[in-house]
Design an enzyme around this catalytic site. Structure first.
Site, PDB file in Angstrom:
ATOM      1  N   CYS A 174       7.639  13.126  -0.651  1.00  0.00           N
ATOM      2  CA  CYS A 174       8.942  12.258  -0.967  1.00  0.00           C
ATOM      3  C   CYS A 174       9.621  12.782  -2.018  1.00  0.00           C
ATOM      4  O   CYS A 174      10.960  12.388  -2.341  1.00  0.00           O
ATOM      5  CB  CYS A 174       8.344  10.692  -1.248  1.00  0.00           C
ATOM      6  SG  CYS A 174       7.520   9.864   0.001  1.00  0.00           S
ATOM      7  N   HIS A 217      13.580   7.561  -5.446  1.00  0.00           N
ATOM      8  CA  HIS A 217      12.914   7.548  -4.281  1.00  0.00           C
ATOM      9  C   HIS A 217      12.613   5.861  -4.022  1.00  0.00           C
ATOM     10  O   HIS A 217      12.096   5.246  -4.827  1.00  0.00           O
ATOM     11  CB  HIS A 217      11.669   7.972  -4.438  1.00  0.00           C
ATOM     12  CG  HIS A 217      10.929   7.883  -2.999  1.00  0.00           C
ATOM     13  ND1 HIS A 217      11.299   8.047  -1.658  1.00  0.00           N
ATOM     14  CD2 HIS A 217       9.392   7.605  -2.995  1.00  0.00           C
ATOM     15  CE1 HIS A 217      10.361   7.637  -0.955  1.00  0.00           C
ATOM     16  NE2 HIS A 217       9.169   7.583  -1.394  1.00  0.00           N
ATOM     17  N   ASN A 220      10.582   2.916   3.194  1.00  0.00           N
ATOM     18  CA  ASN A 220      10.508   4.203   2.560  1.00  0.00           C
ATOM     19  C   ASN A 220      10.589   5.209   3.592  1.00  0.00           C
ATOM     20  O   ASN A 220      10.098   5.481   4.524  1.00  0.00           O
ATOM     21  CB  ASN A 220       8.966   4.286   1.915  1.00  0.00           C
ATOM     22  CG  ASN A 220       8.745   5.554   1.426  1.00  0.00           C
ATOM     23  OD1 ASN A 220       9.495   6.400   1.648  1.00  0.00           O
ATOM     24  ND2 ASN A 220       7.430   5.767   0.757  1.00  0.00           N
TER      25      ASN A 220
HETATM   26  C1  COA Z   1       0.627  -0.980  -0.358  1.00  0.00           C
HETATM   27  C2  COA Z   1       1.374  -1.929  -1.091  1.00  0.00           C
HETATM   28  C3  COA Z   1       2.380  -2.622  -0.987  1.00  0.00           C
HETATM   29  C4  COA Z   1       0.377  -2.957  -1.283  1.00  0.00           C
HETATM   30  O1  COA Z   1       0.588  -4.145  -2.057  1.00  0.00           O
HETATM   31  P1  COA Z   1      -0.292  -4.465  -3.361  1.00  0.00           P
HETATM   32  O2  COA Z   1       0.281  -5.588  -3.964  1.00  0.00           O
HETATM   33  O3  COA Z   1      -0.927  -3.476  -3.905  1.00  0.00           O
HETATM   34  O4  COA Z   1      -1.483  -5.189  -2.541  1.00  0.00           O
HETATM   35  P2  COA Z   1      -2.969  -5.467  -3.078  1.00  0.00           P
HETATM   36  O5  COA Z   1      -3.745  -4.318  -3.226  1.00  0.00           O
HETATM   37  O6  COA Z   1      -2.882  -6.536  -4.477  1.00  0.00           O
HETATM   38  O7  COA Z   1      -3.475  -6.427  -1.824  1.00  0.00           O
HETATM   39  C5  COA Z   1      -3.984  -5.890  -1.018  1.00  0.00           C
HETATM   40  C6  COA Z   1      -4.255  -6.804   0.045  1.00  0.00           C
HETATM   41  O8  COA Z   1      -3.383  -7.395   0.928  1.00  0.00           O
HETATM   42  C7  COA Z   1      -3.640  -7.061   2.113  1.00  0.00           C
HETATM   43  N1  COA Z   1      -2.448  -6.151   2.818  1.00  0.00           N
HETATM   44  C8  COA Z   1      -2.104  -5.221   3.011  1.00  0.00           C
HETATM   45  N2  COA Z   1      -0.878  -4.920   3.749  1.00  0.00           N
HETATM   46  C9  COA Z   1      -0.475  -6.020   3.940  1.00  0.00           C
HETATM   47  C10 COA Z   1       0.161  -6.628   5.007  1.00  0.00           C
HETATM   48  N3  COA Z   1       1.161  -5.938   5.524  1.00  0.00           N
HETATM   49  N4  COA Z   1       0.282  -7.991   5.142  1.00  0.00           N
HETATM   50  C11 COA Z   1      -0.632  -8.925   4.640  1.00  0.00           C
HETATM   51  N5  COA Z   1      -1.735  -8.368   3.893  1.00  0.00           N
HETATM   52  C12 COA Z   1      -1.395  -7.233   3.578  1.00  0.00           C
HETATM   53  C13 COA Z   1      -4.926  -5.878   1.925  1.00  0.00           C
HETATM   54  O9  COA Z   1      -5.652  -6.020   3.064  1.00  0.00           O
HETATM   55  C14 COA Z   1      -5.665  -6.449   1.034  1.00  0.00           C
HETATM   56  O10 COA Z   1      -6.301  -7.655   1.522  1.00  0.00           O
HETATM   57  P3  COA Z   1      -7.600  -7.748   0.687  1.00  0.00           P
HETATM   58  O11 COA Z   1      -7.486  -8.079  -0.670  1.00  0.00           O
HETATM   59  O12 COA Z   1      -8.404  -8.985   1.481  1.00  0.00           O
HETATM   60  O13 COA Z   1      -8.539  -6.752   0.899  1.00  0.00           O
HETATM   61  C15 COA Z   1       1.239  -1.437  -2.793  1.00  0.00           C
HETATM   62  O14 COA Z   1       0.113  -1.130  -3.265  1.00  0.00           O
HETATM   63  C16 COA Z   1       2.231  -0.174  -2.783  1.00  0.00           C
HETATM   64  O15 COA Z   1       3.688  -0.235  -2.419  1.00  0.00           O
HETATM   65  N6  COA Z   1       1.957   1.100  -3.058  1.00  0.00           N
HETATM   66  C17 COA Z   1       2.713   2.442  -3.309  1.00  0.00           C
HETATM   67  C18 COA Z   1       2.832   2.680  -1.835  1.00  0.00           C
HETATM   68  C19 COA Z   1       3.919   3.930  -1.906  1.00  0.00           C
HETATM   69  O16 COA Z   1       4.652   3.543  -2.534  1.00  0.00           O
HETATM   70  N7  COA Z   1       3.583   5.009  -1.210  1.00  0.00           N
HETATM   71  C20 COA Z   1       4.621   6.072  -0.951  1.00  0.00           C
HETATM   72  C21 COA Z   1       4.801   6.777  -2.082  1.00  0.00           C
HETATM   73  S1  COA Z   1       5.937   7.873  -1.760  1.00  0.00           S
END
Ligand code: COA
Length: 331
Positions: free
Chosen positions: A116, A256, A286
């Site tokens: 990215c 980004h 993204n």
């Molecule tokens: C992936 C992301 C959206 C997850 O959000 P989050 O707020 O961190 O989520 P949390 O870790 O608090 O919660 C995860 C929970 O949500 C659940 N969950 C994940 N995706 C889900 C979805 N699409 N719908 C519903 N629940 C979801 C998980 O299973 C987990 O459940 P559990 O606690 O029962 O195991 C976030 O971490 C993120 O954006 N990370 C960066 C990703 C990124 O930018 N990547 C590319 C970089 S270039």
């Protein structure tokens, strides 16, 4: 001493697939909800290219638009760099495919993978070639088809990504305008947090995890989230320091686009209002290295920038990598 040139933006263009996948569409595919996705990511929909269309076709259209915007012909180009982590083939490269399709007969061409952060890495290469006078016109195309490496059964990742291409044509501009400074960095020891398998199928020497079909993207979202907020602050401050500017001198940050909470977290750390950070995340998700050039193109067409405005670009992603730049708008 040899003459040096200022490198700036001569033309911009982008191309997004027409097909829209909404959060409600995803509710029918995995255990998720529009509410969860909107609240946790800021994404409402994303654009997805048909499975049987190669991703470089988006790059071809974006390139043609950037050339038209600059009033230049494909034959004028000296170099094409496609930034991508989702090439259609390892060989021929995306850049060679696009070079041939647009008829850029004089141009050298190569792909650059810094995930990215790729567009900022590409810009820093263009800057060196143009500054030195070695090349005059360098086209950088962020061209990505994340849908082709997405595990559509993994709710942790399939809600986040989309496809698209953004092209920016760089060339010499008047003194004091264009790229003021660039900064790039990497932390390879954190690479296992975002993995997409490719050629190597032997015993892993790092922990490369995959989605269900062994060739899809896997990510530790929480780890990447923490990294992203910190590195956005660090990379933005670094280019301010290097250029002797302060945040008050900056019209806007075009970052980004990964998660609205990352952008808001970084804005808070940088002590700036959220509306100083460009975002089109809600409609594209993204799109990896395409997100900064697509964002720049949209902001340009919405006439957000005026000549002389200073803009910070900042990216982060797989590798893990990061990059930032300050550009003084010259158009
Ligand atoms: C992936 C992301 C959206 C997850 O959000 P989050 O707020 O961190 O989520 P949390 O870790 O608090 O919660 C995860 C929970 O949500 C659940 N969950 C994940 N995706 C889900 C979805 N699409 N719908 C519903 N629940 C979801 C998980 O299973 C987990 O459940 P559990 O606690 O029962 O195991 C976030 O971490 C993120 O954006 N990370 C960066 C990703 C990124 O930018 N990547 C590319 C970089 S270039």
């Amino acid at each position: 001493m040899n003459r040096t040139y200022n490198c700036g933006i001569l033309g911009l263009g982008s191309c997004l697939p027409e097909k829209v996948i909404t959060n409600s569409d995803l509710e029918k595919m995995v255990d998720t909800s529009d509410e969860w996705i909107t609240k946790r990511t800021g994404i409402s929909e994303r654009r997805i290219l048909d499975e049987d269309i190669p991703t470089h076709k988006l790059g071809v259209e974006a390139a043609k638009k950037a050339l038209a915007d600059a009033g230049l012909k494909a034959e004028d180009l000296d170099l094409i760099i496609v930034t991508t982590e989702t090439p259609d083939y390892l060989s021929p490269s995306m850049s060679c495919l696009i070079q041939s399709e647009i008829g850029a007969t004089k141009a050298a061409a190569f792909d650059l993978n810094a995930a990215c952060s790729g567009f900022i890495y590409g810009m820093s290469v263009a800057n060196q070639f143009i500054k030195s006078g070695f090349y005059k016109y360098v086209l950088i195309i962020g061209c990505e088809g994340l849908s082709k490496v997405t595990d559509w059964k993994d709710r942790n990742t399939c809600v986040l990504f989309g496809d698209g291409a953004g092209a920016v044509l760089f060339g010499p501009v008047e003194e004091d305008y264009g790229i003021i400074t660039t900064y790039t960095g990497a932390a390879g020891e954190l690479g296992k947090n975002i993995t997409i398998p490719c050629c190597f199928i032997g015993p892993q020497d790092i922990e490369v995890r995959t989605g269900e079909n062994k060739r899809t993207l896997w990510m530790d979202g929480g780890e990447v989230f923490k990294f992203a907020v910190k590195i956005m602050e660090h990379a933005a401050k670094k280019v301010l320091e290097d250029s002797g500017l302060t945040m008050d001198d900056i019209k806007m940050i075009v970052p980004h686009q990964a998660n609205i909470r990352i952008l808001e977290g970084a804005a808070k750390r940088l002590n700036i209002p959220n509306d100083k950070v460009f975002s089109n995340l809600y409609k594209y998700g993204n799109i990896s290295s395409a997100s900064i050039p697509v964002g720049l193109d949209e902001a340009y067409r919405e006439k957000i920038f005026s000549k002389g405005d200073s803009i910070i670009l900042v990216g982060f992603g797989g590798g893990l990598t990061w990059g930032s730049a300050i550009i003084k708008w010259n158009k």
